[in-house]
Design a protein around this motif. Structure first.
Motif, PDB file in Angstrom:
ATOM      1  N   SER A   1       0.834  -1.206   0.000  1.00  0.00           N
ATOM      2  CA  SER A   1       0.000   0.000   0.000  1.00  0.00           C
ATOM      3  C   SER A   1       0.869   1.256   0.000  1.00  0.00           C
ATOM      4  O   SER A   1       1.968   1.257   0.550  1.00  0.00           O
ATOM      5  CB  SER A   1      -0.884   0.022   1.253  1.00  0.00           C
ATOM      6  OG  SER A   1      -1.523   1.282   1.345  1.00  0.00           O
ATOM      7  N   ALA A   2       0.349   2.328  -0.570  1.00  0.00           N
ATOM      8  CA  ALA A   2       1.022   3.629  -0.503  1.00  0.00           C
ATOM      9  C   ALA A   2       0.881   4.233   0.892  1.00  0.00           C
ATOM     10  O   ALA A   2       1.567   5.199   1.221  1.00  0.00           O
ATOM     11  CB  ALA A   2       0.424   4.571  -1.547  1.00  0.00           C
TER      12      ALA A   2
ATOM     13  N   SER B   1      -1.855   1.193   7.399  1.00  0.00           N
ATOM     14  CA  SER B   1      -3.266   1.438   7.107  1.00  0.00           C
ATOM     15  C   SER B   1      -4.023   0.097   6.977  1.00  0.00           C
ATOM     16  O   SER B   1      -3.648  -0.880   7.625  1.00  0.00           O
ATOM     17  CB  SER B   1      -3.377   2.315   5.864  1.00  0.00           C
ATOM     18  OG  SER B   1      -4.689   2.804   5.740  1.00  0.00           O
ATOM     19  N   ASN B   2      -5.088   0.067   6.173  1.00  0.00           N
ATOM     20  CA  ASN B   2      -5.956  -1.120   6.156  1.00  0.00           C
ATOM     21  C   ASN B   2      -5.236  -2.419   5.774  1.00  0.00           C
ATOM     22  O   ASN B   2      -5.457  -3.466   6.389  1.00  0.00           O
ATOM     23  CB  ASN B   2      -7.138  -0.876   5.213  1.00  0.00           C
ATOM     24  CG  ASN B   2      -8.039   0.218   5.727  1.00  0.00           C
ATOM     25  OD1 ASN B   2      -8.247   0.339   6.934  1.00  0.00           O
ATOM     26  ND2 ASN B   2      -8.571   1.047   4.829  1.00  0.00           N
TER      27      ASN B   2
ATOM     28  N   ILE C   1      -5.786  -8.825   0.512  1.00  0.00           N
ATOM     29  CA  ILE C   1      -6.270  -7.710  -0.305  1.00  0.00           C
ATOM     30  C   ILE C   1      -7.256  -6.865   0.498  1.00  0.00           C
ATOM     31  O   ILE C   1      -8.021  -7.402   1.296  1.00  0.00           O
ATOM     32  CB  ILE C   1      -6.996  -8.284  -1.568  1.00  0.00           C
ATOM     33  CG1 ILE C   1      -6.055  -9.178  -2.409  1.00  0.00           C
ATOM     34  CG2 ILE C   1      -7.638  -7.186  -2.400  1.00  0.00           C
ATOM     35  CD1 ILE C   1      -4.916  -8.479  -3.102  1.00  0.00           C
ATOM     36  N   VAL C   2      -7.227  -5.544   0.260  1.00  0.00           N
ATOM     37  CA  VAL C   2      -8.263  -4.671   0.841  1.00  0.00           C
ATOM     38  C   VAL C   2      -8.834  -3.792  -0.267  1.00  0.00           C
ATOM     39  O   VAL C   2      -8.077  -3.219  -1.059  1.00  0.00           O
ATOM     40  CB  VAL C   2      -7.708  -3.763   1.962  1.00  0.00           C
ATOM     41  CG1 VAL C   2      -8.806  -2.857   2.505  1.00  0.00           C
ATOM     42  CG2 VAL C   2      -7.120  -4.596   3.102  1.00  0.00           C
TER      43      VAL C   2
ATOM     44  N   ILE D   1     -12.713  -5.224   3.619  1.00  0.00           N
ATOM     45  CA  ILE D   1     -13.460  -4.084   3.088  1.00  0.00           C
ATOM     46  C   ILE D   1     -13.181  -2.850   3.950  1.00  0.00           C
ATOM     47  O   ILE D   1     -13.330  -2.904   5.179  1.00  0.00           O
ATOM     48  CB  ILE D   1     -14.986  -4.355   3.129  1.00  0.00           C
ATOM     49  CG1 ILE D   1     -15.345  -5.661   2.406  1.00  0.00           C
ATOM     50  CG2 ILE D   1     -15.784  -3.154   2.579  1.00  0.00           C
ATOM     51  CD1 ILE D   1     -15.348  -5.607   0.914  1.00  0.00           C
ATOM     52  N   GLY D   2     -12.789  -1.751   3.284  1.00  0.00           N
ATOM     53  CA  GLY D   2     -12.564  -0.505   4.020  1.00  0.00           C
ATOM     54  C   GLY D   2     -11.979   0.545   3.103  1.00  0.00           C
ATOM     55  O   GLY D   2     -11.300   0.209   2.130  1.00  0.00           O
ATOM     56  N   ARG D   3     -12.260   1.798   3.397  1.00  0.00           N
ATOM     57  CA  ARG D   3     -11.695   2.881   2.585  1.00  0.00           C
ATOM     58  C   ARG D   3     -10.706   3.714   3.405  1.00  0.00           C
ATOM     59  O   ARG D   3      -9.526   3.744   3.125  1.00  0.00           O
ATOM     60  CB  ARG D   3     -12.797   3.782   2.024  1.00  0.00           C
ATOM     61  CG  ARG D   3     -12.209   4.952   1.219  1.00  0.00           C
ATOM     62  CD  ARG D   3     -13.262   5.765   0.504  1.00  0.00           C
ATOM     63  NE  ARG D   3     -14.251   6.327   1.405  1.00  0.00           N
ATOM     64  CZ  ARG D   3     -15.317   7.009   1.016  1.00  0.00           C
ATOM     65  NH1 ARG D   3     -15.544   7.195  -0.264  1.00  0.00           N
ATOM     66  NH2 ARG D   3     -16.169   7.491   1.886  1.00  0.00           N
TER      67      ARG D   3
END
Ligand SMILES: Cc1cc2nc3c(=O)[nH]c(=O)nc-3n(C[C@H](O)[C@H](O)[C@H](O)COP(=O)(O)O)c2cc1C
Length: 190
Positions: free
Chosen positions: A9-10, A14-15, A123-124, A158-160
C-alpha cells in the motif's frame, strides 16, 4: 519457520497493514517468526527486460537501484510469504506488480528459488476489484510453484479510510482462518 508480509500500500500502517498483522499475530501464537515490510514511501520500478538475471544466476536483479533486491532477499529467506495490496482501479498497486514481475523473473532464473514456499494474498478494497487483485497475486504464486493456502472466504477486507477495515468482522475472521490454515500446513511441512 519465518513469515514475511509485504505491504504494497502507498499508506503505511493502514488497512492492508492491519489485515496483514491479523495474519502475522495469529501465526506468531503458533511460534512462527514474523516480519512486516512496508513499501510505502520506498522506490521500486518494473522489470527492464534486460534478462541479465538469466545469465548472471546470482539470485539478484542486475538493476540494483531500488528496494527490489532487499525485498527479494527477504522473500527467499522466508518460508511463508504474504503479499498484501489495496485495490487500485480493480487491481494490485503498481509497486506490488513491479515486485512480482522482477521476483518472478529472478526466482525462475535461479532454479525456482520460491518453489514450495507457502503463499497467500491479502487484499483490501473499498467496494470492488478485490477478486481481480487476489487472482493477480495467486497467478504469481502458482507459476513460481508455491503452495497457495485458502481460507473460509477469499482473503479480502473491506474498508476505505485508514483503519476502517477493523469494522469488517468477516474479513478479519477470514484472515484468522487463513493464519490457522497456514500454521497447520507449515507444521506438516516442517
Ligand atoms: C488510486 C486508488 C484507486 C482505488 N481504486 C479502488 C478500486 O478500484 N476499488 C475499490 O474498491 N477501492 C479502490 N480504492 C480504495 C482502496 O482500495 C481502499 O481505500 C483501501 O482501504 C486502501 O488500503 P490502505 O488503507 O492499506 O492504503 C482506490 C484507492 C486509490 C488511492
Amino acid at each position: 519457520m519465518k513469515a514475511l508480509a509485504i505491504n504494497a500500500s502507498a499508506r503505511k500502517d493502514s488497512n492492508t497493514a492491519i489485515m496483514l498483522n491479523k495474519v502475522l499475530s495469529e501465526l506468531e501464537k503458533d511460534g512462527i517468526e514474523k516480519e512486516l515490510y512496508q513499501m510505502a514511501g520506498k522506490k521500486i520500478h518494473g522489470c527492464t527486460a534486460c534478462y541479465k538475471c538469466i545469465s548472471n544466476k546470482d539470485k539478484r536483479c542486475a538493476v540494483d537501484d531500488d528496494i527490489f533486491n532487499e525485498c527479494f532477499e527477504k522473500m527467499v529467506n522466508s518460508d511463508i510469504i504474504l503479499l498484501g495490496s489495496p485495490i487500485y482501479f480493480a487491481d494490485i498497486t503498481p509497486e506490488l506488480k513491479c515486485l512480482i514481475d522482477r521476483a518472478g523473473m529472478v526466482a525462475r532464473a535461479n532454479d525456482f528459488l520460491l518453489k514450495r514456499k507457502i503463499g497467500a494474498a491479502v487484499i483490501v478494497n473499498r467496494r470492488a476489484g478485490g477478486i481481480h487483485g487476489f487472482d493477480s497475486v495467486n497467478h504469481f504464486f502458482l507459476i513460481e510453484q508455491m503452495i497457495v493456502v485458502g481460507s473460509s472466504y477469499w482473503n479480502i477486507g473491506i474498508g476505505r479510510n485508514k483503519g476502517e477495515v477493523e469494522k469488517d468482522e468477516e474479513g478479519i475472521k477470514t484472515m484468522i482462518d487463513l493464519a490457522h490454515n497456514i500454521s497447520w500446513l507449515a507444521k506438516k511441512l516442517k
